[in-house]
Structures are given as structure tokens and as C-alpha cells.
Enzyme design. Structure first.
Site, short mmCIF file in Angstrom:
data_model
loop_
_atom_site.label_atom_id
_atom_site.label_comp_id
_atom_site.label_asym_id
_atom_site.label_seq_id
_atom_site.Cartn_x
_atom_site.Cartn_y
_atom_site.Cartn_z
N HIS A 177 3.09 6.63 -4.54
CA HIS A 177 1.73 6.21 -4.22
C HIS A 177 1.31 6.79 -2.86
O HIS A 177 2.14 7.33 -2.12
CB HIS A 177 1.62 4.68 -4.17
CG HIS A 177 1.58 4.05 -5.54
ND1 HIS A 177 2.74 3.72 -6.22
CD2 HIS A 177 0.55 3.70 -6.34
CE1 HIS A 177 2.41 3.18 -7.39
NE2 HIS A 177 1.09 3.17 -7.49
N LYS A 232 -0.45 2.59 0.90
CA LYS A 232 0.04 1.45 0.10
C LYS A 232 1.18 0.78 0.84
O LYS A 232 2.18 1.43 1.17
CB LYS A 232 0.50 1.92 -1.28
CG LYS A 232 0.89 0.78 -2.23
CD LYS A 232 1.16 1.30 -3.63
CE LYS A 232 1.59 0.20 -4.58
NZ LYS A 232 0.53 -0.85 -4.74
N LYS A 235 -13.85 -0.98 -3.54
CA LYS A 235 -13.69 0.31 -4.22
C LYS A 235 -13.68 0.14 -5.73
O LYS A 235 -14.37 0.85 -6.46
CB LYS A 235 -12.41 0.99 -3.74
CG LYS A 235 -12.47 1.48 -2.30
CD LYS A 235 -11.18 2.17 -1.89
CE LYS A 235 -11.26 2.67 -0.44
NZ LYS A 235 -9.99 3.32 -0.02
N SER A 295 -3.07 -8.93 -15.79
CA SER A 295 -2.08 -7.88 -15.96
C SER A 295 -1.81 -7.24 -14.62
O SER A 295 -2.71 -7.10 -13.79
CB SER A 295 -2.58 -6.83 -16.96
OG SER A 295 -1.65 -5.79 -17.12
N ASN A 326 -1.13 -4.21 -14.19
CA ASN A 326 -1.75 -2.88 -14.22
C ASN A 326 -2.74 -2.86 -15.37
O ASN A 326 -2.39 -3.15 -16.51
CB ASN A 326 -0.68 -1.80 -14.40
CG ASN A 326 -1.23 -0.40 -14.24
OD1 ASN A 326 -2.14 0.02 -14.93
ND2 ASN A 326 -0.67 0.35 -13.29
N MET A 327 -3.99 -2.50 -15.08
CA MET A 327 -5.05 -2.55 -16.07
C MET A 327 -5.16 -1.26 -16.89
O MET A 327 -5.98 -1.18 -17.80
CB MET A 327 -6.39 -2.84 -15.39
CG MET A 327 -6.44 -4.15 -14.66
SD MET A 327 -6.01 -5.58 -15.69
CE MET A 327 -7.33 -5.54 -16.91
#
Length: 254
Positions: A143, A147, A12, A109, A111-112
Site C-alpha cells: 500500500h 497507510k 475522498k 465488509s 473490503n468492498m
């Protein structure tokens, strides 16, 4: 033009990043790596990374933890910078990334998102003022129902960011249902919500006497993580060996 190899190109996030790069103008994906070669991506796809002989400036990795070891071997052999976005890595893999950063540039990281990483800095500034003034700190993350990990990696990074700003003297509380006692003033509460198709929502609450301050980040699509990864690739290409994170990317844009 910065040449990118996309590891996990048919997943994805790999497909999201492929589209972002097509529209970017400063980058191009010259090859993809994926165990499933089921699409015409407009670039060659290798099911085995060791067979990839395409020259590139940087690799973006959005694959799986079990594929990371081979990726790191490849990056070390080819001396190619790596933006490692895959989560759920083992302690051994994390240590290997640290060792590898002594030989090549590596950016990792939890979270990008550029927005999340700006928020981390704001949280530290707020914590230094509000926590000593008696404000309690709580994190609520939401979320989608698929998840499986809770709390999210981003929620933990936010907690670590708060804790670091305060000298790492705070503990984390994940479940108060079994503890019938007053809240410890030196704790950070972390709560997880799972439901529907929520992409990602993180709220940090500073609760004081007669006033509450809230910081909130909402992700409406996976594109925010893809955009961050592409910006990270642009930043990392040509850098000297070392360990980098998204705060370095943000600093370079200020």
C-alpha cells in the site's frame, strides 16, 4: 430509483461514490452527511446526521470510526438499511453492528471490491486442495506510504479465509526477523510493504515442492471500492433485517 444517503460525502470515497452514482442511472444520492460542508454536491449536506430529515432507502457509510456510533443510532431510529464501509471499528462497535442487524439490514465488509471478494472464495477452494498437499501459504500486501495500519484489513481477511477453509488450525506470522527457526507448516505468513502511492496490492502465494501458485489482486484506483459500495446499496435496499456481506452481493449476481 434507489435513494442513498452518503455518510462522509465530502471525503475522498464520498466524492468517488457521488460521481459513480451520478453516472449510474439506478441510484441517486438524496442527501449527504459530513462535518465539513465545503462543496456543492448537487444534494443537501448536513453537518449533523440527527438533523437529516430526507427520506432514503439505504445509507452508505465511508466516514470515520468516531462517527459510526451516531450513524448506528440514526439507522436504528429511522429503520434505514446501512452499508458500513468504515474500517478501524472497535470491538464494541462491531458488536453493536451485530446487534443492530437483528432490527435492520446491515452490510459490512473489510473490503468492498467485488474482485477481492471473488478472490476470497477462490482462495478457500485452493487452500482445501493445496494445504493438505504440503503447500506453504504466504500473503504479501502493498500500500501507499501514508497507510498507517499493517498488515491491511484485507490481508487479514484473506488469512482468515484460508484459515477458515482449513478448520482454523493455522497461526499467523507477521515478522520472522526475531525467530531463527524453520517455518512451521501450520502457519500463514503475512508481510506488509509501504511506499509511494500504491493504491493496494494483495498477493497470496501457495509454495510447494518445485511449483508455486500465485493469486493476485491489484487496485488501480479507489473507484473499485466505490463501485462495490454502490452495488451493495442496491442489494441491501428492501432486504429484511439481518447481517450481510459482499459474498451475499456476489451470490445475488450469479
Amino acid at each position: 430509483m434507489i435513494r442513498i444517503i452518503m455518510n462522509g460525502c465530502n471525503g475522498k470515497m464520498g466524492q468517488v461514490i457521488s460521481q459513480i452514482v451520478r453516472d449510474d442511472g439506478e441510484t441517486e444520492i438524496v442527501a449527504g452527511i459530513d462535518i465539513v460542508d465545503c462543496r456543492d454536491n448537487g444534494y443537501p449536506v448536513f453537518t449533523d446526521i440527527t438533523k437529516c430529515d430526507v427520506e432514503a432507502d439505504v445509507i452508505i457509510d465511508f466516514s470515520s470510526a468516531k462517527a459510526v456510533d451516531t450513524l448506528l443510532d440514526y439507522c436504528e431510529e429511522k429503520k434505514i438499511p446501512a452499508v458500513v464501509c468504515t474500517t478501524g471499528l472497535s470491538a464494541e462497535q462491531t458488536a453493536r453492528i451485530g446487534e443492530l442487524s437483528g432490527k435492520i439490514p446491515v452490510l459490512r465488509s473489510a473490503n468492498m471490491s467485488l474482485g477481492v471478494n471473488v478472490l476470497l472464495k477462490l482462495l478457500q477452494d485452493a487452500a482445501k486442495v493445496l494445504a493438505p498437499a504440503g503447500f506453504d501459504m504466504e500473503i504479501v500486501e502493498k500500500h501507499h506510504k501514508h497507510k498507517v495500519d499493517a498488515p491491511s484489513g484485507t490481508a487479514l481477511v484473506m488469512a482468515d479465509s484460508l484459515n477458515e477453509a482449513l478448520g482454523n488450525e493455522y497461526t499467523y506470522t507477521y515478522d520472522r526477523s526475531q525467530v531463527r527457526q524453520e517455518r512451521d507448516p501450520r502457519e500463514i505468513g503475512i508481510s506488509a510493504v509501504r511506499g509511494g502511492n500504491i493504491v493496494g496490492e494483495h498477493e497470496v502465494i501457495f509454495a510447494g515442492v518445485d511449483e508455486v501458485i500465485e493469486f493476485k489482486h491489484t487496485a488501480y484506483s479507489k473507484a473499485i471500492f466505490g463501485n462495490g459500495a454502490v452495488q451493495a446499496a442496491k442489494f441491501l435496499a428492501g432486504k429484511p433485517a439481518g447481517f450481510y456481506n459482499m459474498s451475499d452481493v456476489i451470490a445475488s449476481q450469479c
